[in-house]
Scaffold this active site. Structure first.
Site, short mmCIF file in Angstrom:
data_model
loop_
_atom_site.label_atom_id
_atom_site.label_comp_id
_atom_site.label_asym_id
_atom_site.label_seq_id
_atom_site.Cartn_x
_atom_site.Cartn_y
_atom_site.Cartn_z
N ARG A 72 0.84 -1.21 0.00
CA ARG A 72 0.00 0.00 0.00
C ARG A 72 0.86 1.25 0.00
NH1 ARG A 72 -3.95 2.68 3.76
NH2 ARG A 72 -5.41 3.70 2.32
N HIS A 76 0.68 4.18 -2.76
CA HIS A 76 0.42 5.59 -2.40
C HIS A 76 1.61 6.49 -2.70
CE1 HIS A 76 -3.47 5.33 0.14
NE2 HIS A 76 -3.42 4.34 -0.74
N VAL A 80 1.32 9.41 -6.29
CA VAL A 80 1.40 10.83 -5.95
C VAL A 80 2.79 11.33 -6.32
CG1 VAL A 80 1.25 12.50 -4.08
CG2 VAL A 80 -0.25 10.49 -4.06
N GLY A 82 4.76 10.34 -8.46
CA GLY A 82 5.64 9.28 -8.94
C GLY A 82 6.34 8.51 -7.83
N ASP A 84 8.95 8.18 -6.00
CA ASP A 84 10.12 8.97 -5.63
C ASP A 84 10.35 8.97 -4.13
OD1 ASP A 84 7.96 10.38 -4.76
OD2 ASP A 84 8.45 12.26 -5.78
N SER A 86 8.60 10.12 -1.92
CA SER A 86 8.15 11.36 -1.25
C SER A 86 7.28 11.02 -0.04
CB SER A 86 7.40 12.26 -2.23
OG SER A 86 6.30 11.57 -2.79
N GLU A 96 3.37 13.82 3.44
CA GLU A 96 2.24 13.17 2.76
C GLU A 96 1.54 12.17 3.69
OE1 GLU A 96 3.47 11.36 -0.97
OE2 GLU A 96 4.49 13.20 -1.57
N ASN A 102 -4.05 9.21 3.67
CA ASN A 102 -2.99 8.44 4.33
C ASN A 102 -3.05 8.47 5.84
OD1 ASN A 102 -1.91 7.95 1.80
ND2 ASN A 102 -0.48 9.65 1.88
N PRO A 174 -7.21 7.15 -5.30
CA PRO A 174 -8.65 6.89 -5.52
C PRO A 174 -9.39 6.65 -4.20
CG PRO A 174 -7.30 5.00 -6.20
CD PRO A 174 -6.35 6.08 -5.83
N HIS A 204 -6.00 -6.00 -2.66
CA HIS A 204 -6.93 -6.16 -1.53
C HIS A 204 -7.16 -7.63 -1.18
CE1 HIS A 204 -8.70 -1.88 -2.30
NE2 HIS A 204 -7.46 -1.87 -1.82
N THR A 205 -6.24 -8.46 -1.57
CA THR A 205 -6.33 -9.88 -1.21
C THR A 205 -5.65 -10.15 0.13
OG1 THR A 205 -6.18 -12.12 -2.12
CG2 THR A 205 -4.21 -10.76 -2.35
N ASP A 262 -2.88 -14.09 -2.99
CA ASP A 262 -3.44 -15.09 -3.90
C ASP A 262 -4.58 -14.45 -4.69
OD1 ASP A 262 -5.45 -14.82 -2.07
OD2 ASP A 262 -5.21 -16.80 -1.16
C1 HEM Z 1 -8.59 0.87 -6.99
C2 HEM Z 1 -8.67 1.80 -6.08
C3 HEM Z 1 -8.33 1.59 -4.66
C4 HEM Z 1 -9.03 2.06 -3.60
C5 HEM Z 1 -10.28 2.90 -3.66
C6 HEM Z 1 -8.37 1.60 -2.41
C7 HEM Z 1 -8.78 1.88 -1.13
C8 HEM Z 1 -8.24 1.32 0.01
C9 HEM Z 1 -8.69 1.58 1.34
C10 HEM Z 1 -9.81 2.56 1.71
C11 HEM Z 1 -7.97 0.81 2.18
C12 HEM Z 1 -8.12 0.70 3.70
C13 HEM Z 1 -7.41 1.83 4.37
C14 HEM Z 1 -7.64 1.86 5.85
O1 HEM Z 1 -8.63 1.39 6.31
O2 HEM Z 1 -6.78 2.37 6.56
C15 HEM Z 1 -7.06 0.05 1.39
C16 HEM Z 1 -6.16 -0.87 1.88
C17 HEM Z 1 -5.21 -1.48 1.12
N1 HEM Z 1 -4.99 -1.28 -0.24
FE1 HEM Z 1 -6.16 -0.25 -1.50
N2 HEM Z 1 -7.28 0.86 -2.76
C18 HEM Z 1 -7.21 0.84 -4.13
C19 HEM Z 1 -6.23 0.24 -4.87
C20 HEM Z 1 -5.15 -0.41 -4.35
C21 HEM Z 1 -3.99 -0.80 -5.10
C22 HEM Z 1 -3.77 -0.48 -6.58
C23 HEM Z 1 -3.17 -1.45 -4.24
C24 HEM Z 1 -1.82 -2.07 -4.50
C25 HEM Z 1 -1.41 -2.48 -5.65
C26 HEM Z 1 -3.82 -1.47 -2.96
C27 HEM Z 1 -3.34 -2.09 -1.84
C28 HEM Z 1 -3.93 -2.04 -0.60
C29 HEM Z 1 -3.46 -2.80 0.53
C30 HEM Z 1 -2.33 -3.82 0.52
C31 HEM Z 1 -4.25 -2.44 1.61
C32 HEM Z 1 -4.10 -2.96 3.04
C33 HEM Z 1 -3.03 -2.12 3.73
C34 HEM Z 1 -2.60 -2.59 5.10
O3 HEM Z 1 -3.03 -3.64 5.54
O4 HEM Z 1 -1.81 -1.87 5.72
N3 HEM Z 1 -5.01 -0.80 -3.06
N4 HEM Z 1 -7.23 0.40 0.06
#
Ligand code: HEM
Length: 334
Positions: A72, A76, A80, A82, A84, A86, A96, A102, A174, A204-205, A262
């Site tokens: 994540r 992030h 934002v 790139g 880098d 940041s 940030e 964040n 997003p 989100h797996t 997975d």
């Molecule tokens: C498609 C749009 C996306 C949205 C709207 C989104 C939104 C979110 C939100 C709201 C959370 C929970 C944050 C929290 O409760 O503190 C989250 C967690 C997470 N997101 Fe996304 N996300 C997106 C795409 C991605 C992408 C592209 C990745 C990585 C390639 C990603 C990886 C993760 C991971 C790994 C978590 C869990 C983080 C942790 O356990 O510390 N997400 N995301």
């Protein structure tokens, strides 16, 4: 897991794509991106990969869920201004890390881990390896350790000395309430297409969501995105939590294989047990729905695209060559 091998390939972030060969199999097709290579540190810091690898193994052995924290943070950072690093800057600028998407959401433990890994690399080769590459390598190694594919990550990124404003972070990350067209637009603005959107949403797996965000889907009414029994479970966990404690209580994004990388995410989306609206929204367009169905059935197809999409993500607006700097401490600009 395999150690990153030495290879002279380079990939373009914005021009990556797939082509059909005459057997109908899609083959990754990339253009070289100047300034990056898999063996970039071979002469200046030959131990860089090994040091990062051994640190990441220790971290993941202790707490596999840090792999999600890393992925994540990389996302992030790259979305934002790139890739880098940041996102790691904390002073003297406004970080940030406290921007709205964040704040109290990125894992503080993971940020500390990246700083520690970079300190180890610095001890061996001062001023050579960037914080941006430390994030990219640590993330890909961690992903592989928790079941993900082996990603041929290229290195040679340099670091910025500035952080983005709150408004810029909000404009680029997003929001979980976005519709499919909003998601596609957001990814497109970063040079990523619908295939990247579906594959990278596979992030989100694993990992967690705070009740503060889960609440958006269960109150004042339960969203039709969610299976009723699943929503009742989320409500049981999150609704009794009072506002001051919301920041600390989390639920697993994938409650079946919570720390494993997975394809279970796609099964969750189809079964209406993925938490965010942005997850369910992948079923609202024919092209993204078809990919969710494919990846739910076939993990190797997911991994194939995920590798391509991660390489593209990792090359968004990067600083190479004479641009940017190598920050010794990731928290400060020089
Ligand atoms: C498609 C749009 C996306 C949205 C709207 C989104 C939104 C979110 C939100 C709201 C959370 C929970 C944050 C929290 O409760 O503190 C989250 C967690 C997470 N997101 Fe996304 N996300 C997106 C795409 C991605 C992408 C592209 C990745 C990585 C390639 C990603 C990886 C993760 C991971 C790994 C978590 C869990 C983080 C942790 O356990 O510390 N997400 N995301």
């Amino acid at each position: 897991m395999h150690m990153v091998c030495s290879m002279h390939l380079a990939f373009s972030a914005t021009q990556g794509g797939t082509s059909q060969n005459n057997k109908g199999n899609s083959k990754p097709q990339f253009k070289p991106l100047q300034g990056l290579a898999q063996n970039f540190y071979e002469s200046a810091c030959p131990k860089a990969h090994d040091i990062i690898k051994s640190e990441v193994i220790k971290v993941i052995n202790q707490n596999p869920s840090e792999a999600a924290g890393l992925l994540r943070i990389m996302f992030h950072d790259c979305f934002v201004q790139g890739c880098d690093a940041s996102i790691l800057l904390t002073k003297p600028m406004v970080s940030e890390q406290i921007a709205t998407p964040n704040n109290a959401s990125l894992r503080a433990s993971t940020i500390r881990i990246i700083d520690q890994i970079k300190d180890q690399v610095e001890a061996s080769c001062p001023g050579v390896v960037s914080c941006a590459d430390t994030i990219a390598l640590s993330t890909t190694l961690a992903l592989e350790l928790v079941g993900g594919p082996s990603i041929p990550m290229l290195v040679g990124r340099r670091d910025s000395q500035t952080a983005a404003s709150n408004q810029t972070v909000i404009a680029n990350i997003p929001a979980p309430q976005l519709s499919i067209s909003g998601l596609k637009q957001n990814f497109q603005s970063h040079g990523l297409d619908s295939k990247d959107l579906v594959a990278l949403s596979g992030g989100h797996t694993f990992g967690q969501a705070h009740c503060r965000v889960v609440d958006l889907q269960i109150t004042p009414t339960v969203s039709t995105d969610l299976n009723a029994a699943f929503a009742a479970n989320l409500s049981r966990i999150c609704l009794p939590v009072n506002n001051s404690a919301k920041g600390g209580i989390t639920v697993h994004l994938d409650f079946i294989t919570k720390d494993v990388f997975d394809n279970n995410y796609y099964k969750n989306v189809l079964n209406k047990v993925a938490i965010f609206h942005s997850d369910a929204a992948l079923l609202d367009a024919a092209d993204t729905k078809q990919l969710v169905q494919l990846y739910a059935k076939d993990q190797s197809k997911f991994f194939e695209q995920f590798k391509i999409s991660m390489i593209k993500l990792s090359q968004i607006s990067i600083l190479t060559g004479q641009n940017g700097v190598i920050r010794k401490k990731c928290t400060v600009p020089n």
